[in-house]
Design an enzyme around this catalytic site. Structure first.
Site, PDB file in Angstrom:
ATOM      1  N   ARG A 145       2.305  -2.569 -58.883  1.00 53.80           N
ATOM      2  CA  ARG A 145       1.290  -2.410 -59.927  1.00 53.80           C
ATOM      3  C   ARG A 145       0.393  -1.255 -59.527  1.00 53.80           C
ATOM      4  O   ARG A 145       0.341  -0.874 -58.353  1.00 53.80           O
ATOM      5  CB  ARG A 145       0.497  -3.699 -60.099  1.00 53.80           C
TER       6      ARG A 145
ATOM      7  N   ARG B 256      10.120 -18.422 -64.036  1.00 52.11           N
ATOM      8  CA  ARG B 256       8.709 -18.206 -64.397  1.00 52.11           C
ATOM      9  C   ARG B 256       8.571 -18.028 -65.897  1.00 52.11           C
ATOM     10  O   ARG B 256       9.418 -17.415 -66.541  1.00 52.11           O
ATOM     11  CB  ARG B 256       8.175 -16.912 -63.766  1.00 52.11           C
TER      12      ARG B 256
ATOM     13  N   GLU C 167     -38.298  11.694 -82.147  1.00 48.64           N
ATOM     14  CA  GLU C 167     -38.503  10.439 -81.405  1.00 48.64           C
ATOM     15  C   GLU C 167     -39.291   9.435 -82.219  1.00 48.64           C
ATOM     16  O   GLU C 167     -39.498   8.295 -81.798  1.00 48.64           O
ATOM     17  CB  GLU C 167     -39.196  10.719 -80.067  1.00 48.64           C
TER      18      GLU C 167
ATOM     19  N   GLY D 289     -35.393  12.285 -78.629  1.00 46.10           N
ATOM     20  CA  GLY D 289     -36.049  11.546 -77.563  1.00 46.10           C
ATOM     21  C   GLY D 289     -35.724  10.086 -77.825  1.00 46.10           C
ATOM     22  O   GLY D 289     -36.506   9.362 -78.431  1.00 46.10           O
ATOM     23  N   THR D 290     -34.555   9.672 -77.386  1.00 45.23           N
ATOM     24  CA  THR D 290     -34.100   8.340 -77.779  1.00 45.23           C
ATOM     25  C   THR D 290     -34.820   7.219 -77.049  1.00 45.23           C
ATOM     26  O   THR D 290     -34.698   6.068 -77.450  1.00 45.23           O
ATOM     27  CB  THR D 290     -32.572   8.203 -77.599  1.00 45.23           C
ATOM     28  N   ASN D 291     -35.570   7.538 -75.986  1.00 48.58           N
ATOM     29  CA  ASN D 291     -36.372   6.467 -75.379  1.00 48.58           C
ATOM     30  C   ASN D 291     -37.428   6.013 -76.371  1.00 48.58           C
ATOM     31  O   ASN D 291     -37.519   4.829 -76.710  1.00 48.58           O
ATOM     32  CB  ASN D 291     -37.062   6.945 -74.100  1.00 48.58           C
ATOM     33  N   ASP D 292     -38.232   6.959 -76.841  1.00 54.61           N
ATOM     34  CA  ASP D 292     -39.261   6.607 -77.810  1.00 54.61           C
ATOM     35  C   ASP D 292     -38.641   6.152 -79.125  1.00 54.61           C
ATOM     36  O   ASP D 292     -39.122   5.217 -79.748  1.00 54.61           O
ATOM     37  CB  ASP D 292     -40.205   7.786 -78.047  1.00 54.61           C
TER      38      ASP D 292
ATOM     39  N   ARG E 124     -40.802  18.498 -68.564  1.00 54.56           N
ATOM     40  CA  ARG E 124     -42.029  17.797 -68.978  1.00 54.56           C
ATOM     41  C   ARG E 124     -43.234  18.467 -68.347  1.00 54.56           C
ATOM     42  O   ARG E 124     -43.335  18.502 -67.120  1.00 54.56           O
ATOM     43  CB  ARG E 124     -41.967  16.336 -68.532  1.00 54.56           C
TER      44      ARG E 124
ATOM     45  N   ARG F 198     -41.281  21.028 -72.973  1.00 53.84           N
ATOM     46  CA  ARG F 198     -41.928  20.156 -73.948  1.00 53.84           C
ATOM     47  C   ARG F 198     -43.421  20.125 -73.692  1.00 53.84           C
ATOM     48  O   ARG F 198     -43.845  19.894 -72.561  1.00 53.84           O
ATOM     49  CB  ARG F 198     -41.381  18.733 -73.856  1.00 53.84           C
TER      50      ARG F 198
ATOM     51  N   CYS G 238     -32.303  14.271 -75.264  1.00 53.64           N
ATOM     52  CA  CYS G 238     -32.868  14.368 -73.919  1.00 53.64           C
ATOM     53  C   CYS G 238     -33.413  13.030 -73.437  1.00 53.64           C
ATOM     54  O   CYS G 238     -34.069  12.953 -72.421  1.00 53.64           O
ATOM     55  CB  CYS G 238     -33.933  15.453 -73.849  1.00 53.64           C
TER      56      CYS G 238
ATOM     57  N   SER H  75     -34.301  17.840 -80.561  1.00 60.04           N
ATOM     58  CA  SER H  75     -33.798  17.126 -79.393  1.00 60.04           C
ATOM     59  C   SER H  75     -34.213  15.674 -79.534  1.00 60.04           C
ATOM     60  O   SER H  75     -35.400  15.372 -79.682  1.00 60.04           O
ATOM     61  CB  SER H  75     -34.363  17.739 -78.114  1.00 60.04           C
TER      62      SER H  75
ATOM     63  N   HIS I  36     -29.589 -12.985 -63.100  1.00 62.52           N
ATOM     64  CA  HIS I  36     -30.607 -12.051 -63.600  1.00 62.52           C
ATOM     65  C   HIS I  36     -30.736 -10.837 -62.695  1.00 62.52           C
ATOM     66  O   HIS I  36     -30.698  -9.689 -63.142  1.00 62.52           O
ATOM     67  CB  HIS I  36     -31.946 -12.775 -63.721  1.00 62.52           C
TER      68      HIS I  36
ATOM     69  N   LYS J 224       5.638 -10.236 -67.621  1.00 61.51           N
ATOM     70  CA  LYS J 224       6.404 -10.213 -66.371  1.00 61.51           C
ATOM     71  C   LYS J 224       7.777  -9.610 -66.583  1.00 61.51           C
ATOM     72  O   LYS J 224       8.238  -8.795 -65.800  1.00 61.51           O
ATOM     73  CB  LYS J 224       6.575 -11.640 -65.837  1.00 61.51           C
TER      74      LYS J 224
ATOM     75  N   TYR K  88     -25.442  19.214 -77.594  1.00 64.93           N
ATOM     76  CA  TYR K  88     -25.452  18.966 -76.155  1.00 64.93           C
ATOM     77  C   TYR K  88     -26.181  17.676 -75.827  1.00 64.93           C
ATOM     78  O   TYR K  88     -26.908  17.133 -76.655  1.00 64.93           O
ATOM     79  CB  TYR K  88     -26.118  20.128 -75.391  1.00 64.93           C
TER      80      TYR K  88
ATOM     81  N   GLY L 243      -2.508 -22.520 -68.573  1.00 63.00           N
ATOM     82  CA  GLY L 243      -1.852 -23.642 -69.241  1.00 63.00           C
ATOM     83  C   GLY L 243      -0.356 -23.421 -69.408  1.00 63.00           C
ATOM     84  O   GLY L 243       0.391 -24.341 -69.717  1.00 63.00           O
TER      85      GLY L 243
ATOM     86  N   MET M  72       3.503 -22.580 -67.994  1.00 57.83           N
ATOM     87  CA  MET M  72       4.189 -23.158 -66.846  1.00 57.83           C
ATOM     88  C   MET M  72       4.113 -22.271 -65.615  1.00 57.83           C
ATOM     89  O   MET M  72       4.277 -21.068 -65.685  1.00 57.83           O
ATOM     90  CB  MET M  72       5.655 -23.441 -67.182  1.00 57.83           C
TER      91      MET M  72
END
Lengths: 919, 919
Positions: free
Chosen positions: A373, A105, A788, A809-812, A597, A653, A875, A807, A489, A36, A895, A114, A116
């Site tokens: 602010r 303050r 992958e 294939g980070t999903n697989d 694909r 691919r 990719c 390239s 969830h 402050k 890339y 907690g 003051m």
């Protein structure tokens, strides 16, 4: 010489003389002045009129904690500072006709429960109360302030719970037969002040201190003591905050907006927080009022600027005459104050170099800035403000880039409801995941999935969701739940999946068994259309028209991303399978197709029969005949891709999914065959279905994700790779002949051993040479592989010798590295893992740098070492996720490639990565 | 001084005087003398009587190649060597009554196609032929030898194809009206010799050389020239053999076993190659005969030793009298020669330090050793001979260990047919994969699998096999195919899977449609029992009793493996799930249980219902009740395990497979529900089945291998981990109270993130403490995890901090690292990959060191660095495979764990690894 413990925050000549950088909340200031105090110093340094104040440093607190006495010289310095304030304000502390009242303050380096609370109106006693009554022309207010001060001081400073004082107030209200605090009589209040004083004396054995210096001293010590209060210590232990930081104490002049018609109080924004516009001064105020009045919402606030006031009135159908009479703007009411205000706002914005959200009070014609602010804002205004500030020369391009988060860009591109549309609002819940969605209400996740598969837009409505329902959620356009909060969830899944969601909408009552919800006397049944707005949590009956956020209309975003392109090192490509997607991605700034694909084309209705024939072929000849039917479909699609990507690379691919995905459902066939065996045992239909079932059984795999797919299918099914290659190279050649600048690249999926690549490469190169010969034209063809399979990353040095590009294939790769089947894991345990903190994040959304990322790193290092010309991209879906993009930048990828709609996000994130990781 | 180009291989005083190590084929000798020459040097150095010989060095060849002339002094040295031989033999080269005839052979460092063949009987001319006739008392033989020599010399030395000479012989045979070479008349042969001489003169313009020195010189040069012959050069290019090695020339005295009744020729083994026994001299001979006569098989050979001869006669029902008259042993016929032979055999065995397979000729009472080599032998004799030789002090223990390959041990422990049983032999094919098997013939892989699942022993009979049939093959006890060779699909799969197989059994005719095979007039139908012997390729009708190879009866094996235990560094544990398996493994030398799978107990019939109830439980209470029913079953099993492993560690792995494996088949339920909906739409049965189907559908996973299993199930199903832990620790405590020395270890499967381990560990430790408290006894409990998810290996440093041990589950680790579902890959493409050389080996059998192994290495290094006390083992199937065991040793694992029957193999392989990798 005594140490300096007390610093004045004095308009235009703050004692904190250090020249400040663009960040006013410098750590060094906070260390000494607390959060402050540093703010006060910064505002006064910027030249804003702030009610005179001073700050006692954290160093004083530290000293006090050691000795349990105020440090030597501190009190004298405090008195000097008070005198300075009296001089500045012309007020006198604790006495006189124009008494100086102050607030006290605490203020540590970080805010901390907690510690003051604020004590307001310190300096009040019978004499100053009387002056206050005169100054405000409001005796009731003066007594109310006095009784509040006594109870606040007793509670906060002396630890005598305010509950005791509340009881006394209740007693009064009962006696007077009123309900609200504001309804008690002046006489009642007078009685109460006396009662409070008695209570104090009874508790502490002495009179309530009327000496303001005594009040101040006790308050300062109470602030210091609160640093070692039980709650504060426990909080620091929990958060790992050092116990030796101490807290500063801020003492500031009270100002009053209720001192007549030349007083006022309000809030203002330097730019429109909703749109980012910078046409006038935004905000509202109440004349002759205190802050509490604004909050209470009983009186209608006026607009600050005339233009804002007129627009406001117009929206509400208020005539200009009525507006000017009843709700005049500050610009009209106090033109000089308004002009000063404009200058101050400019000053603050220039100082903070960002849009400011300010609180102010005008006390008898004098404007005071109480707080400023950096203002909260919408995604759209984030972008506009950053770009405008840069173009106004306030900030640099890189700062503008840093100001905008990838999430803001994402929100900008989400669909929203047409604000001008008629809406039948039926309920409001928590805005858990932004975006607008329209669809039929469905009350069961399984049915939601089925309806979605039939092509219907669905809003899944549930009391709350559980992990089993994730597939149904993901198939829906939006989710609405009756229960649960922002971390429920449903909320977590929805945000993670960019799915609009309203949760905790307790106004509706969901009846799953009857498949309906009621809200008031309205009943929404399964199949009824509803609309939900995840931006604001609103739920509407019927269909509200959606507005697609068009990239090309967002001028500032386009500018910002051009700046991002100047900064970023990573290329950004798009994953697109057809001409339309490709065109869209180019418009959004994609520099190529990182993944097209081919299976998309195999799912094509026209090619469907040929695909089945290809799979069931018993001889190479049969298979080749079937493949010949598929070829023209593929070629046409490829030509569209090349045309759309004129001059840019296109990575095709080869087919990746398990072959049986192209065949009918095994479960349905079992059902049909069982039924026909009973009902039509000799029918041709049965024979046909039995034959198909046998075929499907033969193709069936226990774990298709790790079965016969990708290059494995290319190797096992003769002609498959050749046909796709032929279609692709043929398309490239023909496009080139039409003048399209083609850059075809072919990518082999699912390679685990270098020999697979060698085999596929040989086939490819033969076909490519053949086609170019036939077409009489040469096209430059690059050859590469997806990484992958963990083994491919682990043996990158070998694989890199057979490829021109990789390239990821980070999903697989995530599936295999974690051993998580995405089809199963998210519904069965993964969301719960994330909820319970077993995993920090869903690794399918945010790249797991520790595990999967380690493989990526190994692969990049060893692949580039073995083949320095190797081009490496990603990719997988992570290619559009900011944290993952940062990782890609750091490990040296060339890339990222992502869905077209994430291309803008990726461009910004790539720029951030470049800035963040610059040495 | 002239360089020494020619070295004598002279009995007892070989000119090669260097003291030899135990390996007679030292590289250094081969460099100078070539392979054959080095053999001659070694035999003579060992003191064996070898027909006198000399070797012209490879250095001479190199010199010759440069200058195209014989090196200076070489010819003189050759003549000196010849004189020495004349002196030794009392024969004269190319003349006299006892003429010296020699063979000339090339001999490079490695044998090489295209190099010059042997020229025999060099030194023959009309004079020496006449002497030979007298000496052998066989004029026909002498002319035959002469005509053979002329054609051989003309062809091999002069390059005049022997086909021309063959034509002339054919002409003769036609003239005489005979079919066989041996049937031509003496007169005919005489005529032929003269014709051959004429042919030579017509071709080369000069007489066939009668001067033996001329013959020799031309032969030596021809050997040297053959080094640069077209085929030899091409072969070296292909094999990467340097062109500057050159070849040696070996010139050796001819000896004749057909010089009367005091002459003979034969083969001998120093020990019984079938059993390894060392009771007498094994082998056979023909009196007054040449080597060709033995090969021709017209005369019945005699046994060498009297004992051997008597045993031989007894087996054939030949009386002692007849034997002694018609087939007397060498021991009886030439007792002195026999005694000398015994000494020579000992000498050679001592020299070569291994069982020898020898060729010998006795020429007029003088024994000559023509060749000796280390003898081929059976698995059993491998072990016995190695152990005996060591106990006889001939070789060291480590040498004995190195002599026995893991495969020998494996074969020793395979089932075989009782040799004494009556057998109905119906056909013979290739012995493609060793082992004996009995079962019903089944002619379809799918039906084979079904029959096996019904508990039947099956022999799969097919024309040949294809990858689709692998599951059916693996479910069978053995495989019989009509077609295909030793590298056919069936053969490769069977060997890889330790499955007895007879392939290429062309005598049978398989009719798949009629589900039968015929052989002669015999028909074997599906369901008929047959027996196949993969050791010898024989197929029998009906059941032949199997002999299980009992480990405890194999005395030498037990001894050998005790030596292995002294040497090996790796521990060897067994994978066993019950008391019986555990006891067996201890007997086989296991030092602990490396993997006890609890799912074994979940499949228990008694626990089955409880397991289903546990899975379908809707509340924690229901689940706990079900688990309570499972607990006693588990505990009983665990107590048996601990009792069997008294004093040794037992690693219990918590339940690993997907839960739905415990539920009924989804496909069958779909069928039943479909049927009941038509036939009994209102039945309770339908309602019940529908409920179960719904449940199974809910549990169903697309890729169960990567779904809710292992610790994921432990985390999601409350109480599951706790119950198993309770059963295990309770069993340990109770066993300890009964005096059993328990070493319980609990292993968490499928960990991918350290947090999973933390959660499971906490639960475990709480339950363990609780149980010990209840039982009032403390047991030492170790806690660890399987490493079977790539991510676990990649983050080993973190995981190691939460575990006391790691155990590599290389089956799953291979699945994930390669992305191969074992259930699908082997049948769908993996076998073909191996067949086509895309993969060097099936990675589920031999650990993929490059990919999976790299993860193992990373994990071991980083795990041990983070936790130096970490114990690391392997419990995947690779733990029993020798190459993989070698890898485990090299990366520093503490132990391997494998199926009980592979424990002996692993003990030996571990010893090999220790020896091989010693610095």
């Amino acid at each position: 010489m005594t140490k300096k413990w007390v610093y004045l925050a004095r308009n235009g000549k703050s004692e904190y003389t250090k020249v400040l950088g663009h960040d006013p909340e410098l750590l060094e200031m906070k260390e000494i002045f607390g959060g402050k105090g540093a703010g006060l110093m910064a505002m006064t340094a910027a030249g804003a009129p702030v009610p005179p104040a001073f700050t006692i440093t954290t160093e004083a607190c530290i000293e006090y904690m050691e000795t349990n006495e105020l440090p030597e010289g501190m009190w004298d310095q405090t008195l000097e500072a008070l005198e300075d304030i009296e001089e500045q304000t012309g007020k006198t502390f604790g006495e006189g006709k124009n008494p100086l009242l102050v607030s006290v303050r605490s203020g540590a380096r970080v805010s901390m429960p907690g510690m003051m609370d604020t004590v307001l109106n310190l300096g009040l006693n019978d004499e100053t109360r009387a002056s206050l009554a005169k100054l405000t022309d409001n005796e009731w207010f003066s007594y109310d302030a006095h009784r509040r001060f006594i109870s606040m001081f007793s509670d906060i400073v002396m630890g005598y719970s305010r509950l005791h004082f509340e009881e006394k107030l209740e007693e009064l209200k009962e006696k007077e037969g009123v309900e609200l605090d504001t309804e008690v009589s002046l006489e009642g209040l007078k009685w109460l002040v006396e009662e409070y004083k008695k209570m104090y004396k009874a508790r502490f054995g002495e009179e309530f201190p009327t000496d303001p210096y005594k009040q101040l001293e006790l308050s300062i010590k109470a602030v210091f003591d609160s640093w070692n209060g039980e709650r504060a210590v426990a909080y620091r232990d929990h958060e790992g905050i050092p116990h030796n930081w101490g807290t500063a104490v801020n003492v500031q002049t009270m100002v009053f907006g209720n001192m007549g018609e030349d007083s006022a109080t309000g809030v203002a924004f330097s730019r429109d927080p909703a749109t980012g516009a910078h046409e006038y001064l935004y905000g509202e105020f109440l004349p002759n009022a205190q802050g509490e009045d604004v909050v209470a919402g009983i009186r209608t606030p006026h607009r600050i600027s005339l233009q804002g006031s007129r627009e406001w009135a117009k929206e509400r159908g208020i005539s200009e005459e009525e507006r000017a009479n009843r709700f005049p703007s500050l610009e009209e009411m106090m033109p000089e104050v308004y002009q000063e205000f404009l200058e101050i706002v400019d000053m603050l914005e220039n100082y903070y170099k960002d849009m400011q959200d300010m609180e102010f009070t005008i006390e008898r014609g004098k404007l005071w800035m109480l707080q400023t602010r950096t203002g909260k804002r919408t995604g759209a205004s984030h972008v506009k403000i950053a770009v405008d500030l840069c173009e106004e020369g306030v900030i640099e391009k890189e700062t503008a880039l840093e100001r905008v988060k990838p999430m803001h860009v994402e929100l900008l591109l989400r669909p929203s409801f047409d604000p001008k549309a008629e809406k039948d609002l039926i309920a409001k819940g928590l805005n858990a995941s932004p975006g607008a969605a329209v669809g039929i209400a469905v009350f069961d996740a399984e049915r939601a999935k089925e309806a979605a598969e039939e092509g219907k837009d669905v809003i899944l409505v549930r009391p709350e969701t559980v992990p089993d329902e994730v597939p149904g959620m993901l198939a829906s356009k939006g989710v609405l739940t009756q229960k649960g909060g922002a971390t429920s969830h449903a909320a977590v899944v929805a945000r993670g999946s960019n799915l609009p969601a309203v949760v905790g909408c307790e106004q509706i009552s969901v009846d799953v068994n009857r498949a309906q919800f009621t809200v008031g006397d309205k009943v929404v049944k399964e199949g009824d259309v509803i609309s939900i707005d995840g931006f604001n949590g609103e739920v509407y009956a019927g269909k509200v028209p959606l507005i697609k956020a068009e990239y090309e209309e967002q001028e500032e975003l386009i500018t910002l991303l051009e700046w991002a392109d100047e900064v970023r090192v990573l290329g950004v490509r798009a994953n697109a399978d057809d001409g339309e997607g490709a065109s869209e991605s180019v418009m959004m700034g994609a520099e190529g197709i990182g993944l097209a694909r081919t299976e998309h084309m195999f799912f094509d209705e026209a090619a469907r029969e040929a695909v089945v024939n290809m799979i069931i072929a018993k001889t190479d000849e049969e298979r080749e005949a079937a493949l010949a039917d598929i070829l023209p479909v593929q070629e046409k699609d490829f030509e569209e891709l090349f045309a759309a990507m004129d001059g840019k690379p296109v990575i095709m691919r080869l087919i990746d999914p398990p072959m049986h995905e192209f065949l009918p459902s095994r479960e349905e066939l079992i059902e049909e065959v069982t039924r026909l065996r009973i009902e039509a045992p000799k029918s041709d239909e049965l024979a046909e279905k039995e034959k198909m079932l046998e075929l499907v059984n033969g193709m069936w795999e226990v774990n298709p994700m790790m079965g016969l797919r990708g290059c494995r299918a290319g190797i096992m099914y003769k002609g498959l790779t050749e046909t796709q290659t032929r279609a692709y190279v043929q398309a490239a050649c023909r496009c080139k002949k039409r003048g399209v600048d083609v850059h075809p690249e072919i990518m082999i999926p699912l390679v685990g051993h270098v020999n697979e690549l060698k085999i596929e490469r040989k086939k490819l190169e033969e076909v490519a040479a053949e086609v170019m010969e036939e077409e009489g034209v040469e096209v430059p063809l690059m050859f590469g592989t997806m990484i992958e399979i963990p083994r491919a990353a682990l043996t990158a040095a070998k694989i890199a010798q057979e490829a021109e590009f990789f390239s990821f294939g980070t999903n697989d790769l995530t599936q295999m590295t974690y051993g998580y089947s995405r089809d199963d894991a998210e519904g069965k345990f993964l969301m719960q893992y994330v909820d319970e903190g077993i995993l920090p994040e869903n690794p399918f959304q945010v790249l797991d740098q520790e595990g999967v990322g380690r493989l990526v790193k190994i692969c990049v290092e060893e692949g580039k070492a073995a083949n320095p010309d190797l081009e490496i991209g990603i990719c997988g879906e992570h290619g559009g996720e900011p944290k993952s993009i940062d990782f890609c930048h750091r490990v040296g990828l060339d890339y990222v490639s992502c869905s077209p709609y994430r291309v803008p996000v990726a461009r910004l994130a790539a720029a951030h990565a470049a800035i963040r990781n610059r040495e």
